[in-house]
Design a protein around this motif. Structure first.
Motif, PDB file in Angstrom:
ATOM      1  N   THR A 145      34.760  -1.366  71.139  1.00 46.97           N
ATOM      2  CA  THR A 145      34.057  -0.356  71.943  1.00 46.97           C
ATOM      3  C   THR A 145      32.731   0.061  71.312  1.00 46.97           C
ATOM      4  O   THR A 145      31.786   0.381  72.030  1.00 46.97           O
ATOM      5  N   THR A 146      32.647   0.048  69.995  1.00 48.67           N
ATOM      6  CA  THR A 146      31.385   0.409  69.332  1.00 48.67           C
ATOM      7  C   THR A 146      30.284  -0.574  69.709  1.00 48.67           C
ATOM      8  O   THR A 146      29.177  -0.169  70.086  1.00 48.67           O
ATOM      9  N   ALA A 147      30.577  -1.870  69.616  1.00 52.07           N
ATOM     10  CA  ALA A 147      29.576  -2.881  69.978  1.00 52.07           C
ATOM     11  C   ALA A 147      29.260  -2.826  71.461  1.00 52.07           C
ATOM     12  O   ALA A 147      28.096  -2.949  71.862  1.00 52.07           O
ATOM     13  N   ARG A 148      30.276  -2.623  72.286  1.00 48.46           N
ATOM     14  CA  ARG A 148      30.030  -2.565  73.723  1.00 48.46           C
ATOM     15  C   ARG A 148      29.078  -1.414  74.056  1.00 48.46           C
ATOM     16  O   ARG A 148      28.145  -1.569  74.849  1.00 48.46           O
ATOM     17  N   ARG A 149      29.275  -0.253  73.435  1.00 51.55           N
ATOM     18  CA  ARG A 149      28.373   0.891  73.664  1.00 51.55           C
ATOM     19  C   ARG A 149      26.965   0.570  73.185  1.00 51.55           C
ATOM     20  O   ARG A 149      25.987   0.912  73.851  1.00 51.55           O
ATOM     21  N   PHE A 150      26.845  -0.081  72.032  1.00 51.83           N
ATOM     22  CA  PHE A 150      25.542  -0.458  71.504  1.00 51.83           C
ATOM     23  C   PHE A 150      24.789  -1.335  72.501  1.00 51.83           C
ATOM     24  O   PHE A 150      23.629  -1.083  72.822  1.00 51.83           O
ATOM     25  N   TYR A 151      25.460  -2.372  73.012  1.00 53.36           N
ATOM     26  CA  TYR A 151      24.801  -3.281  73.951  1.00 53.36           C
ATOM     27  C   TYR A 151      24.523  -2.606  75.292  1.00 53.36           C
ATOM     28  O   TYR A 151      23.483  -2.841  75.909  1.00 53.36           O
ATOM     29  N   GLU A 152      25.425  -1.749  75.742  1.00 57.76           N
ATOM     30  CA  GLU A 152      25.192  -1.036  77.000  1.00 57.76           C
ATOM     31  C   GLU A 152      23.971  -0.118  76.876  1.00 57.76           C
ATOM     32  O   GLU A 152      23.158  -0.031  77.801  1.00 57.76           O
ATOM     33  N   ARG A 153      23.801   0.560  75.741  1.00 63.61           N
ATOM     34  CA  ARG A 153      22.616   1.404  75.521  1.00 63.61           C
ATOM     35  C   ARG A 153      21.339   0.569  75.515  1.00 63.61           C
ATOM     36  O   ARG A 153      20.263   1.063  75.834  1.00 63.61           O
ATOM     37  N   VAL A 205      42.712 -12.986  71.858  1.00 62.88           N
ATOM     38  CA  VAL A 205      41.822 -11.826  71.806  1.00 62.88           C
ATOM     39  C   VAL A 205      40.766 -11.985  72.904  1.00 62.88           C
ATOM     40  O   VAL A 205      39.971 -12.919  72.869  1.00 62.88           O
ATOM     41  N   PRO A 206      40.770 -11.076  73.892  1.00 63.48           N
ATOM     42  CA  PRO A 206      39.827 -11.198  75.008  1.00 63.48           C
ATOM     43  C   PRO A 206      38.396 -10.805  74.643  1.00 63.48           C
ATOM     44  O   PRO A 206      38.170  -9.901  73.843  1.00 63.48           O
ATOM     45  N   GLU A 207      37.459 -11.525  75.264  1.00 64.14           N
ATOM     46  CA  GLU A 207      36.033 -11.245  75.127  1.00 64.14           C
ATOM     47  C   GLU A 207      35.448 -11.060  76.523  1.00 64.14           C
ATOM     48  O   GLU A 207      35.926 -11.661  77.484  1.00 64.14           O
ATOM     49  N   LEU A 208      34.402 -10.265  76.599  1.00 65.28           N
ATOM     50  CA  LEU A 208      33.689 -10.032  77.856  1.00 65.28           C
ATOM     51  C   LEU A 208      32.253 -10.501  77.699  1.00 65.28           C
ATOM     52  O   LEU A 208      31.650 -10.345  76.635  1.00 65.28           O
ATOM     53  N   ARG A 209      31.700 -11.037  78.771  1.00 63.06           N
ATOM     54  CA  ARG A 209      30.299 -11.443  78.730  1.00 63.06           C
ATOM     55  C   ARG A 209      29.435 -10.326  79.289  1.00 63.06           C
ATOM     56  O   ARG A 209      29.733  -9.737  80.325  1.00 63.06           O
ATOM     57  N   TYR A 210      28.356 -10.076  78.609  1.00 62.54           N
ATOM     58  CA  TYR A 210      27.348  -9.097  79.022  1.00 62.54           C
ATOM     59  C   TYR A 210      26.041  -9.830  79.254  1.00 62.54           C
ATOM     60  O   TYR A 210      25.780 -10.859  78.639  1.00 62.54           O
ATOM     61  N   ARG A 211      25.212  -9.291  80.143  1.00 61.81           N
ATOM     62  CA  ARG A 211      23.889  -9.868  80.442  1.00 61.81           C
ATOM     63  C   ARG A 211      22.873  -8.750  80.604  1.00 61.81           C
ATOM     64  O   ARG A 211      23.228  -7.620  80.942  1.00 61.81           O
ATOM     65  N   ARG A 212      21.635  -9.140  80.402  1.00 53.86           N
ATOM     66  CA  ARG A 212      20.543  -8.206  80.696  1.00 53.86           C
ATOM     67  C   ARG A 212      19.281  -9.015  80.966  1.00 53.86           C
ATOM     68  O   ARG A 212      19.048 -10.060  80.385  1.00 53.86           O
TER      69      ARG A 212
END
Length: 166
Positions: free
Chosen positions: A130-138, A157-164
């Motif tokens: 969650t720490t990394a997810r918040r960092f990338y979302e910010r 262990v599940p991973e989610l893909r993020y894009r920007r």
């Protein structure tokens, strides 16, 4: 990053994994990680075929490496496009997290990706980190619905893909 930075990068990577993934990855997996083994692997990767991969380091006031990022073209089936890059890794010395080093490295990755013709950046992050997810979302990244799982000592262990957009 130069070849002289490899051991410092491995130290940051191993300590980063042990700090960030405690309670997410099996302890047995994390306990087996060593700077020496990671240095050997990193050295092979660094001197091998680049395939457009770039390694960046952040250097602290004392001259030592305090962060590392690796990026390049998307990897894996169904993820490659000519205009989408991928952040393969971003780690900061655990004692320096929150000091802006990660943000600075990420901005440098974005600038390089744009200079290399990418208009979108993707990354994979552990779902429970969650720490990394918040960092990338910010930083403007959004989960795009893609998921996968990697096996660590028999634990999926599940991973989610993020894009920007860049």
């Amino acid at each position: 990053m130069t070849e002289a930075d490899v051991e410092a990068v491995s130290t940051i990577r191993v300590s980063g994994w042990k700090a960030a993934y405690a309670g997410i990855l099996p302890r047995s997996y994390l306990d087996r990680m060593t700077v020496e083994a990671d240095t050997r692997q990193r050295r092979e990767h660094f001197t091998g075929v680049k395939n457009g991969t770039a390694n960046l380091v952040a250097v602290g006031a004392g001259g030592g490496v305090v962060g590392w990022a690796c990026h390049g073209p998307c990897r894996g089936p169904g993820t490659s496009t000519t205009t989408t890059g991928e952040l393969h890794a971003l780690y900061v010395q655990p004692s320096r997290i929150g000091s802006g080093i990660g943000r600075t490295l990420l901005e440098a990755v974005h600038a390089q990706a744009l200079a290399h013709g990418f208009d979108t950046q993707s990354l994979w992050v552990l779902a429970d980190n969650t720490t990394a997810r918040r960092f990338y979302e910010r930083a403007g990244y959004v989960a795009d619905g893609a998921a996968r799982a990697d096996d660590y000592d028999g634990v999926s262990v599940p991973e989610l893909r993020y894009r920007r957009a860049l």
